[in-house]
Write an enzyme that holds these catalytic residues in place. Structure first.
Site, PDB file in Angstrom:
ATOM      1  N   GLY A  13       1.039  -1.430   0.607  1.00 34.15           N
ATOM      2  CA  GLY A  13       0.318  -0.106   0.179  1.00 34.15           C
ATOM      3  C   GLY A  13       0.867   1.544  -0.324  1.00 34.15           C
ATOM      4  O   GLY A  13       2.409   1.155   0.114  1.00 34.15           O
ATOM      5  N   ARG A  40      -3.725 -11.321  -3.052  1.00 33.18           N
ATOM      6  CA  ARG A  40      -4.034 -10.449  -4.658  1.00 33.18           C
ATOM      7  C   ARG A  40      -2.087 -10.388  -4.573  1.00 33.18           C
ATOM      8  O   ARG A  40      -1.954  -9.875  -6.078  1.00 33.18           O
ATOM      9  CB  ARG A  40      -4.745  -8.954  -4.908  1.00 33.18           C
ATOM     10  CG  ARG A  40      -6.357  -9.159  -4.082  1.00 33.18           C
ATOM     11  CD  ARG A  40      -7.155  -7.797  -4.873  1.00 33.18           C
ATOM     12  NE  ARG A  40      -6.988  -6.836  -3.097  1.00 33.18           N
ATOM     13  CZ  ARG A  40      -7.155  -7.394  -2.135  1.00 33.18           C
ATOM     14  NH1 ARG A  40      -8.123  -7.298  -2.465  1.00 33.18           N
ATOM     15  NH2 ARG A  40      -6.311  -6.155  -1.023  1.00 33.18           N
ATOM     16  N   SER A  41      -1.632 -10.154  -3.928  1.00 28.10           N
ATOM     17  CA  SER A  41      -0.181  -9.681  -3.690  1.00 28.10           C
ATOM     18  C   SER A  41       0.716 -10.551  -4.215  1.00 28.10           C
ATOM     19  O   SER A  41       2.030 -10.283  -4.358  1.00 28.10           O
ATOM     20  CB  SER A  41      -0.020  -8.708  -2.574  1.00 28.10           C
ATOM     21  OG  SER A  41      -0.557  -7.383  -2.561  1.00 28.10           O
ATOM     22  N   ARG A 100      -6.952   3.263  18.003  1.00 30.83           N
ATOM     23  CA  ARG A 100      -6.077   4.303  19.187  1.00 30.83           C
ATOM     24  C   ARG A 100      -6.496   4.886  20.358  1.00 30.83           C
ATOM     25  O   ARG A 100      -6.159   5.818  20.907  1.00 30.83           O
ATOM     26  CB  ARG A 100      -6.292   5.771  18.038  1.00 30.83           C
ATOM     27  CG  ARG A 100      -5.379   5.180  16.841  1.00 30.83           C
ATOM     28  CD  ARG A 100      -5.168   6.963  15.413  1.00 30.83           C
ATOM     29  NE  ARG A 100      -4.960   6.166  14.256  1.00 30.83           N
ATOM     30  CZ  ARG A 100      -5.309   6.685  12.919  1.00 30.83           C
ATOM     31  NH1 ARG A 100      -6.601   7.240  13.276  1.00 30.83           N
ATOM     32  NH2 ARG A 100      -4.940   6.095  12.634  1.00 30.83           N
ATOM     33  N   CYS A 131      -2.671  10.774  10.750  1.00 32.06           N
ATOM     34  CA  CYS A 131      -1.406  11.555   9.883  1.00 32.06           C
ATOM     35  C   CYS A 131      -2.367  13.130  10.148  1.00 32.06           C
ATOM     36  O   CYS A 131      -1.223  14.113  10.448  1.00 32.06           O
ATOM     37  CB  CYS A 131      -1.637  11.611   8.260  1.00 32.06           C
ATOM     38  SG  CYS A 131      -3.498  11.312   7.683  1.00 32.06           S
ATOM     39  N   SER A 161      -3.237  11.165  -1.314  1.00 29.35           N
ATOM     40  CA  SER A 161      -2.828  10.075  -0.499  1.00 29.35           C
ATOM     41  C   SER A 161      -2.560   9.798   0.349  1.00 29.35           C
ATOM     42  O   SER A 161      -2.719   8.282   0.832  1.00 29.35           O
ATOM     43  CB  SER A 161      -1.350  10.300  -0.451  1.00 29.35           C
ATOM     44  OG  SER A 161      -0.480  11.567   0.040  1.00 29.35           O
ATOM     45  N   GLY A 162      -3.910  10.134   1.264  1.00 27.69           N
ATOM     46  CA  GLY A 162      -4.561   9.703   2.604  1.00 27.69           C
ATOM     47  C   GLY A 162      -5.417   8.421   2.798  1.00 27.69           C
ATOM     48  O   GLY A 162      -5.255   7.498   3.457  1.00 27.69           O
ATOM     49  N   LYS A 215     -11.171  12.160  15.059  1.00 25.46           N
ATOM     50  CA  LYS A 215     -10.047  11.816  15.161  1.00 25.46           C
ATOM     51  C   LYS A 215      -9.529  12.510  15.810  1.00 25.46           C
ATOM     52  O   LYS A 215      -8.431  12.920  16.660  1.00 25.46           O
ATOM     53  CB  LYS A 215      -9.566  11.201  13.958  1.00 25.46           C
ATOM     54  CG  LYS A 215      -9.909   9.799  13.289  1.00 25.46           C
ATOM     55  CD  LYS A 215      -9.352   8.959  12.283  1.00 25.46           C
ATOM     56  CE  LYS A 215     -10.484   8.348  11.727  1.00 25.46           C
ATOM     57  NZ  LYS A 215      -9.607   8.543  10.036  1.00 25.46           N
ATOM     58  N   HIS A 244      -0.148  17.130   3.521  1.00 25.70           N
ATOM     59  CA  HIS A 244      -1.680  17.709   4.062  1.00 25.70           C
ATOM     60  C   HIS A 244      -1.130  18.418   4.737  1.00 25.70           C
ATOM     61  O   HIS A 244       0.351  19.954   5.030  1.00 25.70           O
ATOM     62  CB  HIS A 244      -1.611  16.940   5.548  1.00 25.70           C
ATOM     63  CG  HIS A 244      -2.853  15.362   5.592  1.00 25.70           C
ATOM     64  ND1 HIS A 244      -2.905  15.393   4.124  1.00 25.70           N
ATOM     65  CD2 HIS A 244      -2.643  14.907   5.659  1.00 25.70           C
ATOM     66  CE1 HIS A 244      -3.668  14.293   3.651  1.00 25.70           C
ATOM     67  NE2 HIS A 244      -3.788  13.803   4.655  1.00 25.70           N
TER      68      HIS A 244
HETATM   69  P1  NAP Z   1      -3.563   1.414   0.281  1.00 24.65           P
HETATM   70  O1  NAP Z   1      -2.113   2.260  -0.517  1.00 24.65           O
HETATM   71  O2  NAP Z   1      -4.796   0.884  -0.081  1.00 24.65           O
HETATM   72  O3  NAP Z   1      -3.136  -0.150   0.923  1.00 24.65           O
HETATM   73  C1  NAP Z   1      -3.947  -1.037   1.866  1.00 24.65           C
HETATM   74  C2  NAP Z   1      -2.506  -2.425   2.029  1.00 24.65           C
HETATM   75  O4  NAP Z   1      -3.340  -2.953   2.476  1.00 24.65           O
HETATM   76  C3  NAP Z   1      -2.375  -3.007   0.566  1.00 24.65           C
HETATM   77  O5  NAP Z   1      -1.235  -3.268   0.822  1.00 24.65           O
HETATM   78  C4  NAP Z   1      -3.157  -4.470   0.836  1.00 24.65           C
HETATM   79  O6  NAP Z   1      -2.856  -4.964   0.154  1.00 24.65           O
HETATM   80  C5  NAP Z   1      -3.491  -4.343   2.063  1.00 24.65           C
HETATM   81  N1  NAP Z   1      -4.587  -5.190   2.542  1.00 24.65           N
HETATM   82  C6  NAP Z   1      -5.972  -4.730   2.107  1.00 24.65           C
HETATM   83  N2  NAP Z   1      -6.834  -5.468   2.519  1.00 24.65           N
HETATM   84  C7  NAP Z   1      -6.234  -6.526   2.741  1.00 24.65           C
HETATM   85  C8  NAP Z   1      -6.254  -8.118   4.044  1.00 24.65           C
HETATM   86  N3  NAP Z   1      -7.405  -8.697   3.450  1.00 24.65           N
HETATM   87  N4  NAP Z   1      -5.336  -8.724   4.722  1.00 24.65           N
HETATM   88  C9  NAP Z   1      -4.250  -8.261   3.748  1.00 24.65           C
HETATM   89  N5  NAP Z   1      -4.142  -7.057   3.485  1.00 24.65           N
HETATM   90  C10 NAP Z   1      -4.010  -5.841   2.980  1.00 24.65           C
HETATM   91  O7  NAP Z   1      -4.085   1.947   1.535  1.00 24.65           O
HETATM   92  P2  NAP Z   1      -2.940   3.091   2.239  1.00 24.65           P
HETATM   93  O8  NAP Z   1      -3.358   4.436   1.824  1.00 24.65           O
HETATM   94  O9  NAP Z   1      -1.649   2.488   2.754  1.00 24.65           O
HETATM   95  O10 NAP Z   1      -3.558   3.120   4.256  1.00 24.65           O
HETATM   96  C11 NAP Z   1      -3.457   1.407   4.768  1.00 24.65           C
HETATM   97  C12 NAP Z   1      -3.854   1.660   5.923  1.00 24.65           C
HETATM   98  O11 NAP Z   1      -2.875   2.641   6.659  1.00 24.65           O
HETATM   99  C13 NAP Z   1      -5.577   2.497   6.048  1.00 24.65           C
HETATM  100  O12 NAP Z   1      -5.994   1.789   7.559  1.00 24.65           O
HETATM  101  C14 NAP Z   1      -5.292   3.584   7.051  1.00 24.65           C
HETATM  102  O13 NAP Z   1      -6.467   4.219   6.921  1.00 24.65           O
HETATM  103  C15 NAP Z   1      -4.219   3.770   7.362  1.00 24.65           C
HETATM  104  N6  NAP Z   1      -3.399   4.980   7.640  1.00 24.65           N
HETATM  105  C16 NAP Z   1      -2.798   5.481   8.461  1.00 24.65           C
HETATM  106  C17 NAP Z   1      -2.901   6.714   8.033  1.00 24.65           C
HETATM  107  C18 NAP Z   1      -2.790   7.818   9.239  1.00 24.65           C
HETATM  108  O14 NAP Z   1      -3.601   9.066   9.138  1.00 24.65           O
HETATM  109  N7  NAP Z   1      -1.881   7.679   9.809  1.00 24.65           N
HETATM  110  C19 NAP Z   1      -2.338   7.508   6.914  1.00 24.65           C
HETATM  111  C20 NAP Z   1      -2.683   6.592   5.302  1.00 24.65           C
HETATM  112  C21 NAP Z   1      -3.312   5.602   6.132  1.00 24.65           C
HETATM  113  P3  NAP Z   1      -3.076  -5.405  -1.259  1.00 24.65           P
HETATM  114  O15 NAP Z   1      -2.413  -4.610  -2.105  1.00 24.65           O
HETATM  115  O16 NAP Z   1      -2.464  -7.062  -1.473  1.00 24.65           O
HETATM  116  O17 NAP Z   1      -4.217  -5.408  -2.054  1.00 24.65           O
HETATM  117  N1  12T Z   2      -9.916   7.927   5.967  1.00 23.88           N
HETATM  118  O1  12T Z   2      -5.290   6.692   9.430  1.00 23.88           O
HETATM  119  O2  12T Z   2      -8.505   9.285   3.891  1.00 23.88           O
HETATM  120  O3  12T Z   2      -7.578   7.246  10.242  1.00 23.88           O
HETATM  121  O4  12T Z   2      -7.713  10.013   3.970  1.00 23.88           O
HETATM  122  C1  12T Z   2      -5.934   8.096   7.557  1.00 23.88           C
HETATM  123  C2  12T Z   2      -5.884   8.713   6.312  1.00 23.88           C
HETATM  124  C3  12T Z   2      -8.248   7.422   8.507  1.00 23.88           C
HETATM  125  C4  12T Z   2      -6.684   7.110   9.910  1.00 23.88           C
HETATM  126  C5  12T Z   2      -8.209   9.709   4.898  1.00 23.88           C
HETATM  127  C6  12T Z   2      -9.193   8.132   6.630  1.00 23.88           C
HETATM  128  C7  12T Z   2      -6.944   7.299   8.133  1.00 23.88           C
HETATM  129  C8  12T Z   2      -7.313   8.961   5.990  1.00 23.88           C
END
Ligand code: NAP
Ligand code: 12T
Length: 338
Positions: A13, A40-41, A100, A131, A161-162, A215, A244
């Protein structure tokens, strides 16, 4: 130096990819690296230290022999797999919103409350904040220590990208479609994001706020360890890829001049003051992207209240807002606790 077996959950991701890069860039003591994602990966690889590392499917037994897990695959994955990981001795740094607000789980921004990591053994999980909250508290903590914050009014300008890799693709595709006179498609956001602003991040709740706004309100109090801080937020998605931006209005108990705030922020860990309007210098998402620090500028007096300041805070949401903050937490774990 001792080295650790590390797993990245959600490695394919937007955040997971950056976690792998950050581990390499910061020379994290990795003995072996396990990359996990969905089925999928299977067959994909990621490059770590010049080598191709295969991505495995996340399964219940994936954490055998793993000491540190960086989780970023969605809240429901963390709900299920973080307790399983800890059962087999793997400490989890969780980047999702799943844990959290659990009172037994530390919610950590190292520049603000690194000491809270000591409670990691409660459930074997340390939560990485949202974030938008992370970059705001990095800048607000030194000001709170100096003049005690009463109230914060924040409006955000958040990059796509978030929302993950699908949303990055959606903005790219919509921009290209519009330039080429094609119909746009909407899959991730309910409205066109190209050349638009959406006052809607995460889902709406009963009181009219979105979850993203709640949040920012709740996490800020927990990280700053002060429930008396009043926060209200409006979170907005803008057609920016990385970084951001936040307009932050702060009301203090005691006087704090813009000059004093600037001096405090210049000395604050993880902060760069970019504030010279005479030269058109202020924080910009395009410059914060790819950087580790939180940038603060437009610091000025809010004349409408007794002790108020306005400022503009910008950081890379995928780095400090997610991957970097998680790796910083893991670094403290290895240096102090494991
Ligand atoms: P993303 O680009 O959509 O990537 C999602 C990742 O999760 C991919 O590696 C995906 O694998 C994997 N995944 C999805 N379903 C899965 C499953 N059933 N089993 C195993 N792996 C699975 O999303 P992202 O932006 O990286 O965000 C991921 C998470 O981080 C989310 O929960 C989001 O809320 C959180 N986040 C937090 C912050 C923050 O504020 N700190 C910022 C951004 C995101 P595949 O490629 O195989 O589908
Ligand atoms: N929906 O980690 O869409 O709680 O930018 C972070 C970012 C959830 C989270 C977004 C989201 C989170 C987003």
């Amino acid at each position: 130096m001792r080295e650790y077996t590390v797993a990245v959950v959600g490695a394919t991701g937007a955040v997971g990819n950056e976690m792998v890069a950050t581990l390499e860039q910061r020379k994290f003591p990795v003995k072996s690296l396990k990359l996990l994602a969905s089925e999928r990966s299977i067959g994909k690889t990621l490059t770590y230290k010049g080598k191709e590392v295969p991505v495995d499917e996340l399964k219940e037994d994936s954490f055998e022999g793993v000491e540190i897990g960086l989780f970023s695959a969605g809240g429901s994955i963390s709900q299920k797999f973080a307790p399983l990981a800890w059962e087999s001795g793997c400490v989890v740094v969780d980047n999702t919103s799943a844990w959290r607000m659990d009172p037994n789980i530390p919610l950590v921004v190292p520049e603000v409350n690194a000491h809270a990591i000591k409670d990691y053994k409660n459930k074997g999980i340390i939560a990485n904040p949202n974030c938008s909250t992370i970059q705001m508290v990095v800048a607000l903590k030194p000001l709170h220590d100096a003049a005690k914050i009463k109230r914060v009014v924040v409006s955000t300008y958040q990059a796509v990208s978030g929302t993950g890799k699908k949303a990055i693709f959606e903005l790219e595709t919509q921009v290209s479609d519009l330039f080429n006179n094609r119909e746009i498609t909407k899959k991730v956001y309910p409205h066109q994001i190209a050349f638009n602003c959406l006052p809607h991040i995460d889902v709406f709740t009963e009181n009219g706020y979105t979850k993203e706004e709640l949040k920012m309100i709740n996490e800020t109090k927990k990280i700053m360890e002060d429930d008396s801080i009043q926060v209200t937020a409006t979170t907005v998605r803008v057609p920016v890829f990385y970084g951001h931006s936040e307009s932050v209005n702060v009301e203090f108990e005691r006087p704090l001049s813009p000059e004093e705030a600037r001096e405090l922020l210049k000395k604050a860990p993880g902060v760069i003051v970019a504030d010279d309007p005479s030269k058109n210098i202020y924080p910009l998402a395009i410059y914060a992207a790819g950087k580790d620090e939180t940038f603060v500028g437009r610091i000025r007096k809010d004349e409408s209240v007794e002790h108020g300041l306005n400022m503009w805070i910008v950081a890379d949401n995928i780095r400090k807002g997610a991957a970097l903050n998680a790796v910083q937490i893991a670094e403290i774990l290895t240096k102090t606790y494991l």
